[in-house]
Design a protein around this motif. Structure first.
Motif, PDB file in Angstrom:
ATOM      1  N   ASN A 219      -3.690 -95.328  -6.282  1.00 34.16           N
ATOM      2  CA  ASN A 219      -3.390 -96.756  -6.124  1.00 34.16           C
ATOM      3  C   ASN A 219      -3.945 -97.173  -4.769  1.00 34.16           C
ATOM      4  O   ASN A 219      -3.470 -96.729  -3.727  1.00 34.16           O
ATOM      5  N   THR A 220      -4.960 -98.026  -4.787  1.00 32.34           N
ATOM      6  CA  THR A 220      -5.643 -98.366  -3.534  1.00 32.34           C
ATOM      7  C   THR A 220      -4.820 -99.295  -2.646  1.00 32.34           C
ATOM      8  O   THR A 220      -5.116 -99.423  -1.456  1.00 32.34           O
ATOM      9  N   ASN A 221      -3.835 -99.988  -3.225  1.00 34.63           N
ATOM     10  CA  ASN A 221      -3.012-100.933  -2.458  1.00 34.63           C
ATOM     11  C   ASN A 221      -3.855-101.992  -1.743  1.00 34.63           C
ATOM     12  O   ASN A 221      -3.540-102.393  -0.621  1.00 34.63           O
ATOM     13  N   GLN A 222      -4.904-102.432  -2.420  1.00 37.75           N
ATOM     14  CA  GLN A 222      -5.777-103.459  -1.844  1.00 37.75           C
ATOM     15  C   GLN A 222      -5.619-104.811  -2.567  1.00 37.75           C
ATOM     16  O   GLN A 222      -6.511-105.639  -2.525  1.00 37.75           O
ATOM     17  N   ILE A 223      -4.502-104.991  -3.239  1.00 39.75           N
ATOM     18  CA  ILE A 223      -4.185-106.198  -4.013  1.00 39.75           C
ATOM     19  C   ILE A 223      -5.083-106.282  -5.252  1.00 39.75           C
ATOM     20  O   ILE A 223      -4.607-106.333  -6.372  1.00 39.75           O
ATOM     21  N   THR A 224      -6.385-106.332  -5.040  1.00 37.13           N
ATOM     22  CA  THR A 224      -7.352-106.178  -6.135  1.00 37.13           C
ATOM     23  C   THR A 224      -8.526-105.354  -5.619  1.00 37.13           C
ATOM     24  O   THR A 224      -8.885-105.435  -4.438  1.00 37.13           O
ATOM     25  N   ASN A 225      -9.122-104.575  -6.503  1.00 38.62           N
ATOM     26  CA  ASN A 225     -10.336-103.847  -6.161  1.00 38.62           C
ATOM     27  C   ASN A 225     -11.548-104.712  -6.501  1.00 38.62           C
ATOM     28  O   ASN A 225     -11.536-105.442  -7.495  1.00 38.62           O
ATOM     29  N   SER A 226     -12.578-104.605  -5.685  1.00 42.76           N
ATOM     30  CA  SER A 226     -13.839-105.276  -6.008  1.00 42.76           C
ATOM     31  C   SER A 226     -14.960-104.279  -6.285  1.00 42.76           C
ATOM     32  O   SER A 226     -15.930-104.605  -6.965  1.00 42.76           O
ATOM     33  N   TYR A 227     -14.817-103.039  -5.769  1.00 36.66           N
ATOM     34  CA  TYR A 227     -15.837-102.012  -6.001  1.00 36.66           C
ATOM     35  C   TYR A 227     -15.257-100.652  -5.640  1.00 36.66           C
ATOM     36  O   TYR A 227     -14.327-100.553  -4.823  1.00 36.66           O
ATOM     37  N   ALA A 228     -15.801 -99.601  -6.245  1.00 35.71           N
ATOM     38  CA  ALA A 228     -15.428 -98.223  -5.931  1.00 35.71           C
ATOM     39  C   ALA A 228     -16.592 -97.326  -6.311  1.00 35.71           C
ATOM     40  O   ALA A 228     -17.375 -97.657  -7.214  1.00 35.71           O
ATOM     41  N   ALA A 229     -16.717 -96.185  -5.634  1.00 39.52           N
ATOM     42  CA  ALA A 229     -17.837 -95.280  -5.914  1.00 39.52           C
ATOM     43  C   ALA A 229     -17.556 -93.897  -5.349  1.00 39.52           C
ATOM     44  O   ALA A 229     -16.708 -93.727  -4.458  1.00 39.52           O
ATOM     45  N   ILE A 230     -18.297 -92.914  -5.868  1.00 38.49           N
ATOM     46  CA  ILE A 230     -18.265 -91.548  -5.347  1.00 38.49           C
ATOM     47  C   ILE A 230     -19.395 -91.400  -4.339  1.00 38.49           C
ATOM     48  O   ILE A 230     -20.502 -91.901  -4.555  1.00 38.49           O
ATOM     49  N   SER A 231     -19.146 -90.701  -3.252  1.00 36.53           N
ATOM     50  CA  SER A 231     -20.195 -90.459  -2.258  1.00 36.53           C
ATOM     51  C   SER A 231     -21.242 -89.515  -2.836  1.00 36.53           C
ATOM     52  O   SER A 231     -20.932 -88.673  -3.688  1.00 36.53           O
ATOM     53  N   PRO A 232     -22.516 -89.621  -2.404  1.00 36.73           N
ATOM     54  CA  PRO A 232     -23.563 -88.745  -2.929  1.00 36.73           C
ATOM     55  C   PRO A 232     -23.290 -87.258  -2.721  1.00 36.73           C
ATOM     56  O   PRO A 232     -23.756 -86.431  -3.504  1.00 36.73           O
ATOM     57  N   CYS A 233     -22.519 -86.906  -1.677  1.00 36.38           N
ATOM     58  CA  CYS A 233     -22.211 -85.497  -1.439  1.00 36.38           C
ATOM     59  C   CYS A 233     -21.183 -84.966  -2.434  1.00 36.38           C
ATOM     60  O   CYS A 233     -20.976 -83.752  -2.553  1.00 36.38           O
ATOM     61  N   ASP A 245     -10.740-103.950   4.584  1.00 41.94           N
ATOM     62  CA  ASP A 245     -11.105-102.582   4.946  1.00 41.94           C
ATOM     63  C   ASP A 245     -11.654-101.838   3.738  1.00 41.94           C
ATOM     64  O   ASP A 245     -11.514-102.270   2.598  1.00 41.94           O
ATOM     65  N   VAL A 246     -12.320-100.711   3.996  1.00 42.87           N
ATOM     66  CA  VAL A 246     -12.787 -99.815   2.947  1.00 42.87           C
ATOM     67  C   VAL A 246     -12.022 -98.509   3.106  1.00 42.87           C
ATOM     68  O   VAL A 246     -11.954 -97.958   4.211  1.00 42.87           O
ATOM     69  N   LYS A 247     -11.447 -98.040   2.012  1.00 45.00           N
ATOM     70  CA  LYS A 247     -10.636 -96.823   2.073  1.00 45.00           C
ATOM     71  C   LYS A 247     -11.381 -95.662   1.425  1.00 45.00           C
ATOM     72  O   LYS A 247     -12.008 -95.828   0.376  1.00 45.00           O
ATOM     73  N   LYS A 269     -12.639-100.085   9.243  1.00 50.22           N
ATOM     74  CA  LYS A 269     -11.939-101.303   9.636  1.00 50.22           C
ATOM     75  C   LYS A 269     -12.781-102.107  10.613  1.00 50.22           C
ATOM     76  O   LYS A 269     -13.307-101.551  11.578  1.00 50.22           O
ATOM     77  N   GLY A 270     -12.903-103.404  10.366  1.00 49.74           N
ATOM     78  CA  GLY A 270     -13.694-104.239  11.258  1.00 49.74           C
ATOM     79  C   GLY A 270     -14.026-105.599  10.674  1.00 49.74           C
ATOM     80  O   GLY A 270     -14.218-106.562  11.410  1.00 49.74           O
ATOM     81  N   HIS A 271     -14.059-105.691   9.360  1.00 52.17           N
ATOM     82  CA  HIS A 271     -14.298-106.992   8.732  1.00 52.17           C
ATOM     83  C   HIS A 271     -13.063-107.875   8.876  1.00 52.17           C
ATOM     84  O   HIS A 271     -11.934-107.385   8.986  1.00 52.17           O
ATOM     85  N   SER A 272     -13.286-109.185   8.839  1.00 54.53           N
ATOM     86  CA  SER A 272     -12.174-110.132   8.966  1.00 54.53           C
ATOM     87  C   SER A 272     -11.791-110.755   7.626  1.00 54.53           C
ATOM     88  O   SER A 272     -10.925-111.619   7.570  1.00 54.53           O
ATOM     89  N   ALA A 273     -12.415-110.322   6.543  1.00 52.13           N
ATOM     90  CA  ALA A 273     -12.093-110.818   5.194  1.00 52.13           C
ATOM     91  C   ALA A 273     -12.381-109.708   4.199  1.00 52.13           C
ATOM     92  O   ALA A 273     -12.893-108.640   4.562  1.00 52.13           O
ATOM     93  N   GLY A 274     -12.053-109.967   2.940  1.00 52.10           N
ATOM     94  CA  GLY A 274     -12.242-108.955   1.907  1.00 52.10           C
ATOM     95  C   GLY A 274     -13.675-108.469   1.813  1.00 52.10           C
ATOM     96  O   GLY A 274     -14.620-109.166   2.183  1.00 52.10           O
TER      97      GLY A 274
END
Length: 442
Positions: A219-233, A245-247, A269-274
């Motif tokens: 559960n990402t607890n981000q209210i809504t998800n807009s994108y998700a992915a697996i890292s190339p590694c 933020d990106v978790k 962490k650093g953006h001021s919006a979604g």
């Protein structure tokens, strides 16, 4: 005499009666014919304008039909056309041989990357029975791919195999079980081949084994998800959404390959919006994020988070973005590409300089955006076509980096090697630019 006169009078009266009858009958026939003519005249008067109106409406409908979108640009290397429906997703195979695309025409198509610069572009077709795929992802060995079914709301695996020298596609006997209750955003297979990920807009992420068993849920607890992915590694799963933020989580396995757990790794962490979307570099050491705050940010994620090291921000650059924007980072981390509606902007990642702008690539929104595994091309999807662009900003950035290395090089053999590489890269860039100029002037 009287009798003869009476007979004559009777005959005369009979003749008059017959003549009157004939006259009346003829008049009735004339009246009937006139009535029929008037009816036909009235009918044709009604029918004529109606038919004319229908014809005019039909012609107007043809005129109002939206014209087919045409696009040209000096950097356009190819337009891959074959789908009869809107293309929704793209993915390159790890061996670099194929580009997979899926559309709402119930097909997945595999394009040969070596044909990108040819006049004709052949493709192989896999049919999605009784459904259509909205997402497609290759397996690490490039011998299979997974799809997300639009109506079935689940994952289906297709194996690629050769039969009589021809590549065919065989769907797995069973699809994955139903789990998600909201719109699916993305799926993926870890490069390690150990797990599959699926993410939906309601903050849910599922981690599956390759047989369709759920290993863990997040559960990402981000209210809504807009994108998700697996890292190339293949170690991490990341998500972004309504929060600024990106978790990132690590999917952990034991030495024997058994699944252990999913552990929170670090946040960006650093953006001021979604955050609309993010992308990894090929080595997973860099990440780029694009946000509603009108900026993209480049991060160094090559940290030991277990030793409390945090990723750090490298740069922030203003950009245009909107709901549904996608971002791609070239495999070498030198170029950032961002979609905004039907437009694409390409930036130099090292200094944030805007290098190229591609306007109105499609009539609608760009649905996917990614670089090929060698960084030669930037590919995007939308409408019923796939556009392939030369990555000229990548060539320029590579030449600039090698020139900087040449200035610092002290070993003569290193200098000669760098000079040779610079010459080759410049020749490749000149070829691309030259062919672009030829297409523009021809």
């Amino acid at each position: 005499m009287e009798l003869a006169a009476l007979v004559a009078l009777s005959v005369l009266l009979g003749a008059l009666v017959i003549l009157v009858g004939l006259a009346v009958g003829r008049r009735k026939e004339e009246l009937r014919e006139e009535a029929e003519q008037e009816a036909e005249s009235a009918g044709s008067a009604v029918k004529g304008p109606s038919a004319k109106k229908q014809k005019q409406e039909k012609q107007r409908g043809r005129k109002e039909k939206a014209p087919q979108h045409s696009f040209s640009h000096p950097l356009l290397a190819a337009s891959l056309k074959g789908h009869s429906g809107n293309v929704t997703c793209l993915d390159f195979s790890s061996n670099g041989k194929y580009l997979a695309s899926c559309a709402d025409d119930r097909t997945v198509r595999l394009w040969s990357t070596k044909d990108f610069l040819d006049r004709e572009h052949k493709c192989l077709r896999a049919n999605v029975e009784l459904d259509h795929a909205t997402l497609v992802r290759f397996s690490p060995d490039s011998r299979a791919f997974i799809t997300w079914l639009a109506n079935g709301d689940t994952i289906r695996i297709f194996k690629m195999m050769k039969e009589d020298g021809t590549l065919i596609f065989k769907a797995a006997p069973e699809d994955f079980p139903l789990k998600h209750k909201a719109t699916i955003l993305n799926i993926g297979i870890a490069d390690t081949g150990k797990f599959i990920m699926s993410a939906s807009s309601d903050t849910s992420i599922y981690i599956w084994d390759l047989k369709g068993e759920v290993l863990a849920s997040i559960n990402t607890n981000q209210i809504t998800n807009s994108y998700a992915a697996i890292s190339p590694c293949g170690r991490f799963v990341a998500s972004c959404g309504f929060t600024p933020d990106v978790k990132i989580w690590e999917v952990c396995f034991g030495k024997g390959g058994d699944f252990k757990d999913v552990a929170r790794a670090f946040d960006l962490k650093g953006h001021s919006a979604g955050v609309h979307a993010f992308a990894f570099s090929n080595d997973s050491h860099r990440m780029v994020t694009v946000s509603k705050d009108g900026t993209w940010k480049l991060w160094n994620t090559n940290v030991e988070y277990k030793k409390q090291q945090d990723p750090y921000l490298l740069r922030t650059v203003p950009c245009a973005s909107s709901e549904g924007s996608r971002v791609a980072l070239s495999p070498d981390g030198r170029v950032v590409a961002i979609s905004d509606g039907s437009n694409v902007a390409m930036y130099n990642a090292s200094n944030g300089e805007l290098q190229e702008e591609l306007h109105c690539v499609y009539s609608g929104q760009i649905t996917d955006l990614r670089f090929d595994i060698n960084g030669r091309f930037l590919v995007c999807s939308g409408d019923k076509a796939i556009r392939v662009f030369h990555n000229t900003p990548g060539y320029r950035a590579a030449i600039r980096d090698m020139e900087d290395m040449l200035k610092k090089a002290q070993n003569e053999s290193m200098k000669q090697r760098l000079k040779q590489q610079i010459t080759e890269a410049q020749a490749a860039l000149d070829t691309v630019v030259g062919s672009s100029v030829e297409r523009r002037t021809s």
